[in-house]
Design an enzyme around this catalytic site. Sequence first.
Site, mmCIF file in Angstrom:
data_model
loop_
_atom_site.group_PDB
_atom_site.id
_atom_site.type_symbol
_atom_site.label_atom_id
_atom_site.label_comp_id
_atom_site.label_asym_id
_atom_site.label_seq_id
_atom_site.Cartn_x
_atom_site.Cartn_y
_atom_site.Cartn_z
ATOM 1 N N ALA A 192 0.835 -1.203 0.000
ATOM 2 C CA ALA A 192 0.000 0.000 0.000
ATOM 3 C C ALA A 192 0.868 1.250 0.000
ATOM 4 O O ALA A 192 0.628 2.191 -0.767
ATOM 5 C CB ALA A 192 -0.933 -0.010 1.215
ATOM 6 N N CYS B 36 3.430 -12.813 -0.320
ATOM 7 C CA CYS B 36 2.690 -13.988 -0.794
ATOM 8 C C CYS B 36 3.623 -15.027 -1.393
ATOM 9 O O CYS B 36 3.251 -16.187 -1.570
ATOM 10 C CB CYS B 36 1.676 -13.592 -1.857
ATOM 11 S SG CYS B 36 0.578 -12.281 -1.330
#
Lengths: 473, 473
Positions: free
Chosen positions: A13, A44
């Site tokens: 972000a 991830c």
Amino acid sequence: MTETFVIVGGDAAGMSAASKAKRDDPDLEVVVFEKGEWVSYGACGLPYYVKGEIQSLESLVSVTPEEFREERGIDLRTGHEVVAIDPDERTVTAESPSGEVVQPYDHLLLATGAEAVVPPIEGTDREGVYTLGSMSDGKELREYVARARTGESFQQPDRGPACRYLEDCAGPVAVVGGGYVGIEMAEALAANDFEVTLFQRGDRLLKGFSEATSDRVVTHLEEQSVDVRLGAEVQKIAGDDIVEAVVTPTARIPVEMVLLGTGVRPRTALAEDAGIELGSTGAIATDAYRETNVPDVYAAGDCAEAFHVVTGEPTYAPLALTANRHGRAVGQTVGGTPTEGGGVAGTAAVKAFDVEAARTGLLDLEEGRAAGFDPVAETITAKSRAGYYPEGGDVTVTLTADRDTGRVLGASLVSEYGEGAVHRSHAIVGALEEDATVFDLENYDLAYAPPFNTTWDPVLVAAKVLGGNLRSA
Amino acid sequence: MTETFVIVGGDAAGMSAASKAKRDDPDLEVVVFEKGEWVSYGACGLPYYVKGEIQSLESLVSVTPEEFREERGIDLRTGHEVVAIDPDERTVTAESPSGEVVQPYDHLLLATGAEAVVPPIEGTDREGVYTLGSMSDGKELREYVARARTGESFQQPDRGPACRYLEDCAGPVAVVGGGYVGIEMAEALAANDFEVTLFQRGDRLLKGFSEATSDRVVTHLEEQSVDVRLGAEVQKIAGDDIVEAVVTPTARIPVEMVLLGTGVRPRTALAEDAGIELGSTGAIATDAYRETNVPDVYAAGDCAEAFHVVTGEPTYAPLALTANRHGRAVGQTVGGTPTEGGGVAGTAAVKAFDVEAARTGLLDLEEGRAAGFDPVAETITAKSRAGYYPEGGDVTVTLTADRDTGRVLGASLVSEYGEGAVHRSHAIVGALEEDATVFDLENYDLAYAPPFNTTWDPVLVAAKVLGGNLRSA
């Protein structure tokens, strides 16, 4: 006069916001404080690094600190932990090895992320207990795997080879938690010949997915020799300094390592201290532009709530795409173009060995009722390619819709890896985003050719069957 | 009183209608006239049968005539060709080896399908020239392949082994036409070691797809040793009784077989003779319920027009899903529940050796302008999986939107086979069906995990880039 955009947190972000704001308004001064050394990394990918499919941690970094500084003109300060925000003075205070900095801001983005939850049980502080949230977690886990495989894990050298039960096994290990991280780590560890036991407190894995999806994943994990223990609440991690066993009400399973995959929670302390409101989910509350109750202070990514596209209500769905998208939207807003950045559908995907699954929207019937719907679900299994085509497998689709209106509420899909459960979910996300009904969805003119689906793609089959049920009800 | 539903044509549209009508209204008498012997077969599978990946023609049949008759209670009459319709008397006349039948109807569906176009050039009647539309075409082509591979093709035994140029080659053959059938047959023939030359009159293959898609497919076909000749108008198929060469303005290419993949046209003669109106596309015109200008006479599938979801105008897109869906909708209507069955987006998918591609909506800028839009296109290439993930490839997405409104108009996607260009197109079909804009699409909460895409799926990347262009314009 030059304005200053300060960002707390240098991952998805934060860096998306920084990059977009600076690109849209090159005159803006953009300052990012990141308490660690890594920025803009793909957390991830960590399970695949631990597994050994990715060779360097650096390859998970999409843009390096140098590139942010030199090519994108962003004042990125790693090793700087923001310890206070003063909304009245419009400053943040950051600490670093070289001292304290007080930095004024015109616009502030909190992108502090989430942290792995350590459950309140005895023994989580023993050596051999891990979480997987940060790059350094990934590094430690990979080092553990390497040591264990060469017979040098914790309990070496005094206890002989790492594996106590199987000749070809690198050691019995435990994964606690049956969400994505738990499942991906079970795969990563099993691929390295560990004997893996997966403990799940509830009665199924992947509880945000449909039961049909959970069941298929459990069956597949067991085929892959993962010992899946459902309804198994871990009471204690036993051992002295080093972990020795996982204890449940009914069993004591000896292990030499425990991976805690028991979820994440938003990092909100900094915001709370500054009087920034949290929402009912416990994450930072924002409006559609990600602005908090404090003017010019935004929050995006894993520390913040977002609005659900089906319910319109705030929800907490800390996932990578939302962080990127909302970070970027804040950057665009600060850069001069007010941008909402859209809602979330709680869409998620996971690979479990040779199975893939995706979920989106509202699946849980209780949750649907709480949101004011009368949800009806249907589960179908259809071929992933034409029945006569030489390859292919089964796609199982659970689709949920509102009884009265037919509106699509959510879906869960599962198939063999490569047979398209995840990409097929894209059709349903479109339907959710656009408030479409199952009657609309069953008429979608989706692509068809024998190597890719049956004439009616499994998604359409699900819509057709559920639509038929609603019509005849 | 029992009503009678008569259907002309026993493939996708016809049998879907028959099955659905009978299921919804078991009292209905359902009579299907099919002039051939095969019903409900997957013509899309024929190239894979010729290729040898599917072993029997029967496996392309999803439901057998016996099942339709005995299990579904449908009066299916194969070997019956309908030669006339009398809308005033509400009868059809069918001819069969056992004589002529005059069958009254209350509801009539024309599902006469389409036929392969044979271009008006010299030599298409020579032995060795094929089309691929029917099951018998598929059977003949497979027999040809088998003969050729054992050295017994047309020009045997007087001319020696089938292949005149390469030791390992089963013979030089020509494919005329660069649409799906041409490309799938080029693959089927090349896989059987034929030396394949593909002739395309226009300057690119797959003209309904984007240029980027066409270019990648051409490159890949050439990598697979298919000799692709663009801008090569076939003037003549030379030979005596048997084909010997394909002649273009600039070349004469010796071949021993020619496959014509030059498109299809709707079979409308029966309808026209009965005063049923055709639309501007040349296919049978219908309303949204597929009813023609003659009350209680419906038309669906490859013989009929459909409404385009983007333009709202009639279009001719003869594809399997539409035939199934519209046939089923007519069956549901006749069975008592008036059902529209939805529009078409011109969505199509094709596999070309190890590449896959899909298209949907309006791509051609001229066509978009003719429909009243101001289309803008953008083409991006992005990774199919996370950049650090050990597998994956490139997905190229061309996305078109209207400049003023941002409405998504169409897309074309191409990737390596298995990297998801086709299933990813599902997201864009959803956007088209729901009149979404690129600004909506870029916020779609699509599933993400490293084994399946980058954080921003290639579809989102395309929307983001195109949306950025529109915003800054």
